[in-house]
Design an enzyme around this catalytic site. Sequence first.
Site, mmCIF file in Angstrom:
data_model
loop_
_atom_site.group_PDB
_atom_site.id
_atom_site.type_symbol
_atom_site.label_atom_id
_atom_site.label_comp_id
_atom_site.label_asym_id
_atom_site.label_seq_id
_atom_site.Cartn_x
_atom_site.Cartn_y
_atom_site.Cartn_z
ATOM 1 N N GLU A 438 0.924 -1.170 0.046
ATOM 2 C CA GLU A 438 0.201 -0.048 -0.125
ATOM 3 C C GLU A 438 0.972 1.264 -0.008
ATOM 4 O O GLU A 438 0.438 2.439 0.671
ATOM 5 C CB GLU A 438 -0.949 -0.021 1.144
ATOM 6 C CG GLU A 438 -2.164 0.731 1.095
ATOM 7 C CD GLU A 438 -2.805 0.709 -0.451
ATOM 8 O OE1 GLU A 438 -3.165 -0.566 -0.819
ATOM 9 O OE2 GLU A 438 -2.744 1.544 -0.973
HETATM 10 C C1 LIG Z 1 1.955 -9.591 0.631
HETATM 11 C C2 LIG Z 1 1.767 -8.597 -0.475
HETATM 12 C C3 LIG Z 1 0.676 -8.205 -0.577
HETATM 13 C C4 LIG Z 1 0.141 -7.134 -1.746
HETATM 14 N N1 LIG Z 1 -1.043 -6.795 -2.078
HETATM 15 C C5 LIG Z 1 -1.191 -6.039 -2.993
HETATM 16 C C6 LIG Z 1 -2.530 -5.923 -3.496
HETATM 17 O O1 LIG Z 1 -3.376 -6.462 -3.442
HETATM 18 N N2 LIG Z 1 -2.738 -5.186 -4.793
HETATM 19 C C7 LIG Z 1 -1.571 -4.570 -5.416
HETATM 20 O O2 LIG Z 1 -1.697 -3.886 -6.531
HETATM 21 N N3 LIG Z 1 -0.503 -4.572 -4.991
HETATM 22 C C8 LIG Z 1 -0.170 -5.469 -3.864
HETATM 23 N N4 LIG Z 1 1.114 -5.637 -3.350
HETATM 24 C C9 LIG Z 1 2.102 -4.759 -3.892
HETATM 25 C C10 LIG Z 1 2.751 -3.747 -3.036
HETATM 26 O O3 LIG Z 1 1.897 -2.605 -3.170
HETATM 27 C C11 LIG Z 1 4.209 -3.280 -3.574
HETATM 28 O O4 LIG Z 1 5.074 -4.537 -3.402
HETATM 29 C C12 LIG Z 1 4.725 -1.937 -3.137
HETATM 30 O O5 LIG Z 1 3.794 -0.951 -3.544
HETATM 31 C C13 LIG Z 1 6.006 -1.700 -3.339
HETATM 32 O O6 LIG Z 1 6.440 -2.134 -4.930
HETATM 33 P P1 LIG Z 1 7.583 -2.950 -5.346
HETATM 34 O O7 LIG Z 1 7.436 -4.382 -4.502
HETATM 35 O O8 LIG Z 1 7.483 -3.057 -6.684
HETATM 36 O O9 LIG Z 1 8.895 -2.196 -4.641
HETATM 37 P P2 LIG Z 1 9.560 -1.144 -5.655
HETATM 38 O O10 LIG Z 1 8.884 -0.233 -6.081
HETATM 39 O O11 LIG Z 1 10.796 -1.538 -6.489
HETATM 40 O O12 LIG Z 1 10.514 -0.764 -4.524
HETATM 41 C C14 LIG Z 1 11.966 -0.991 -3.969
HETATM 42 C C15 LIG Z 1 12.411 0.048 -3.081
HETATM 43 O O13 LIG Z 1 12.690 1.341 -3.648
HETATM 44 C C16 LIG Z 1 11.981 2.230 -3.067
HETATM 45 N N5 LIG Z 1 11.361 3.212 -4.174
HETATM 46 C C17 LIG Z 1 10.881 2.830 -5.199
HETATM 47 N N6 LIG Z 1 10.419 4.118 -5.865
HETATM 48 C C18 LIG Z 1 11.099 5.117 -5.071
HETATM 49 C C19 LIG Z 1 10.803 6.481 -5.170
HETATM 50 N N7 LIG Z 1 10.220 7.111 -6.336
HETATM 51 N N8 LIG Z 1 11.319 7.122 -4.281
HETATM 52 C C20 LIG Z 1 11.791 6.591 -3.287
HETATM 53 N N9 LIG Z 1 11.985 5.293 -3.025
HETATM 54 C C21 LIG Z 1 11.416 4.445 -3.915
HETATM 55 C C22 LIG Z 1 10.817 1.710 -2.077
HETATM 56 O O14 LIG Z 1 10.552 2.552 -1.239
HETATM 57 C C23 LIG Z 1 11.471 0.259 -1.967
HETATM 58 O O15 LIG Z 1 12.226 0.601 -0.659
HETATM 59 C C24 LIG Z 1 1.421 -6.372 -2.220
HETATM 60 C C25 LIG Z 1 2.667 -6.777 -2.123
HETATM 61 C C26 LIG Z 1 2.870 -7.742 -1.101
HETATM 62 C C27 LIG Z 1 4.237 -8.291 -0.758
#
Ligand SMILES: Cc1cc2nc3c(=O)[nH]c(=O)nc-3n(C[C@H](O)[C@H](O)[C@H](O)COP(=O)(O)OP(=O)(O)OC[C@H]3O[C@@H](n4cnc5c(N)ncnc54)[C@H](O)[C@@H]3O)c2cc1C
Length: 595
Positions: A438
């Site tokens: 989220e």
């Molecule tokens: C158990 C679980 C349930 C989930 N449920 C849902 C769901 O129901 N629906 C859905 O759509 N998604 C869901 N998600 C996805 C979740 O919202 C994302 O994993 C989350 O938003 C982070 O995206 P990412 O994993 O691609 O990480 P990334 O975006 O790749 O981030 C990696 C790191 O980089 C940092 N970062 C990335 N971009 C920036 C920026 N612009 N500025 C500063 N820091 C940055 C982040 O803070 C993080 O530390 C779920 C994930 C999990 C693991």
Amino acid sequence: MTYTAPLDDMRFVLDEIAGLSEIAGMPGYEDATPDLVDAVLGEAGRLASEVLAPLNHSGDREGLGFENGVVRTPKGFREAYQQYVESGWNSLPFDPDYGGQGLPWALSTAVTEMWNAANMSFALCPLLNQGAVDLLETHATEEQKQTYLTKLISGEWTGTMNLTEPQAGSDVGALKTKAERNGDHYLITGQKIYITWGEHDYTDNIVHLVLARLPDAPAGTKGISLFIVPKFLVNADGTAGPRNDLRCVSLEHKLGVHASPTCVMAYGDNGGAVGYLVGEENNGMACMFTMMNNARLAVGMQGVAIADRAYQQATAFARDRVQSRAIGSSDPKATAIIQHPDVRRMLMTMRAGTEAMRCIAYLNAAEIDRAHRHPDATVRAKSDARANLLTPITKGWATELGCNLTSLGVQIHGGMGFIEETGAAQHYRDARILPIYEGTTGIQALDLLTRKLLRDGGETARGLIEEMLETMAQVSASEDTRVSTLAAPTIEQIRSLAKSTESLLKTGAEDMVTAAAAATPYLNLFGTVVGGWLLCKSALTASAKLASGEGNSLFYDAKIKTARFYLDNILPQASGYAAAIEGAESVMAMDEAQF
Ligand SMILES: Cc1cc2nc3c(=O)[nH]c(=O)nc-3n(C[C@H](O)[C@H](O)[C@H](O)COP(=O)(O)OP(=O)(O)OC[C@H]3O[C@@H](n4cnc5c(N)ncnc54)[C@H](O)[C@@H]3O)c2cc1C
């Protein structure tokens, strides 16, 4: 591993911090009488402790079954969901025109805390559904509401949120799922990952809210549209009909929340899943933000909930576990570890942190209620801005702190904390997702900095700081020295927050890179100071209650002691965050090649 809802504290925070009785006086919330609030909290507490909590550990150990696209939930979960729905819990804060009970979000937020403390995996399904309902109530057409909303409110069907794709996580604008116009509907093709409760065996239909891009859409977030994509298409009589072209391809294996299916979803493998547009084409992000804001507060609430569960478990363990003689005691016998000062320090940290977080989360929900229903438009606008400011703080601060507090819960258990049988480890594992999904803490911090602070030139933040100082004048004037002495250290940190706010407004105008480097310390500073303010306010009320002889004196006395502990042991962290904001330039000093 039992759970008892902290009804006294919930009621106290609802009354004294959220202002529930004032909210109950607003048009549409008249049903929230004190008797009804007590009954709701009491009954929810019973379901949480008697039905949901006993399934938490077994659900974690058993996990989910998955075969041919079908998810099997752990033993007892399906029946628990039926019981939850049949008792009407799913419809608490929703529009009565569509089957909801129209109760305040503040009350519903307290109830949400109980579900999450009892069983976070279970609670995630209603959590996402609640966001889906909020979205459809706000943006769907009347026909869509009649078809989907009523069933999502009753709990007959459940809703999901589909943003994430392999290349599009925090960067939602990078999503590639396609939507093609096809008469009165659209055809959706693409893959979504990490979809919480994207498939399950609770209900005979699942309503997916999916973000996708039209062929002629502009790039980035301005070219995203939102669609209702049901697992089964809906017959004219409202029942679930033919299967739509979507399926769950696999489940993720995770660190925690083992009983919550995290699904990889494939849309349109056979020509395109039928989807129905919500709102306007290319305006999907604006609609999805309704669901995201709802879920952000709810996830912040999960931080409070899991910390409280871990605290209850750690306290029970500390009373039971005997090790070493108490320092200073003449009794040669070994004592329960709760008598050791360092264990007390950890328990107090858990307690004070949890109570501070509960205050912020319930206040945040109450501001949403005021923004919806207050008769005065000026108050509505002010509360809306304040709820928007508080949401990333509740989400970011309460999930980071919640995680840390579950770690302390493990520490209090010693080696037994690392052993799965006690369940302390499960809370720690379950909590770890909270600062990630989220919107990660980094994303919440940027939201706070850019959309909530810089966009209105600091007006909302200054207003809140002003109100904090007004409370502190009352705290300072208290005749109870245990309360009046809380004022000076808190005022100092509120002034420090004010200084950092002005400094960040300036930096944000001149050097966005340095401002972004300071964003997370600013979020933590804000959360820590708001927590201190609200615990001082709690202590002021508790002191008045003690003086009047009203209510449970032990509870009120503990409120004052907890506030004192917070000010002495947690609030000083604010100085560190303020220093980090001042020193933010050093964050980017190294070349990338030097890592
Ligand atoms: C158990 C679980 C349930 C989930 N449920 C849902 C769901 O129901 N629906 C859905 O759509 N998604 C869901 N998600 C996805 C979740 O919202 C994302 O994993 C989350 O938003 C982070 O995206 P990412 O994993 O691609 O990480 P990334 O975006 O790749 O981030 C990696 C790191 O980089 C940092 N970062 C990335 N971009 C920036 C920026 N612009 N500025 C500063 N820091 C940055 C982040 O803070 C993080 O530390 C779920 C994930 C999990 C693991």
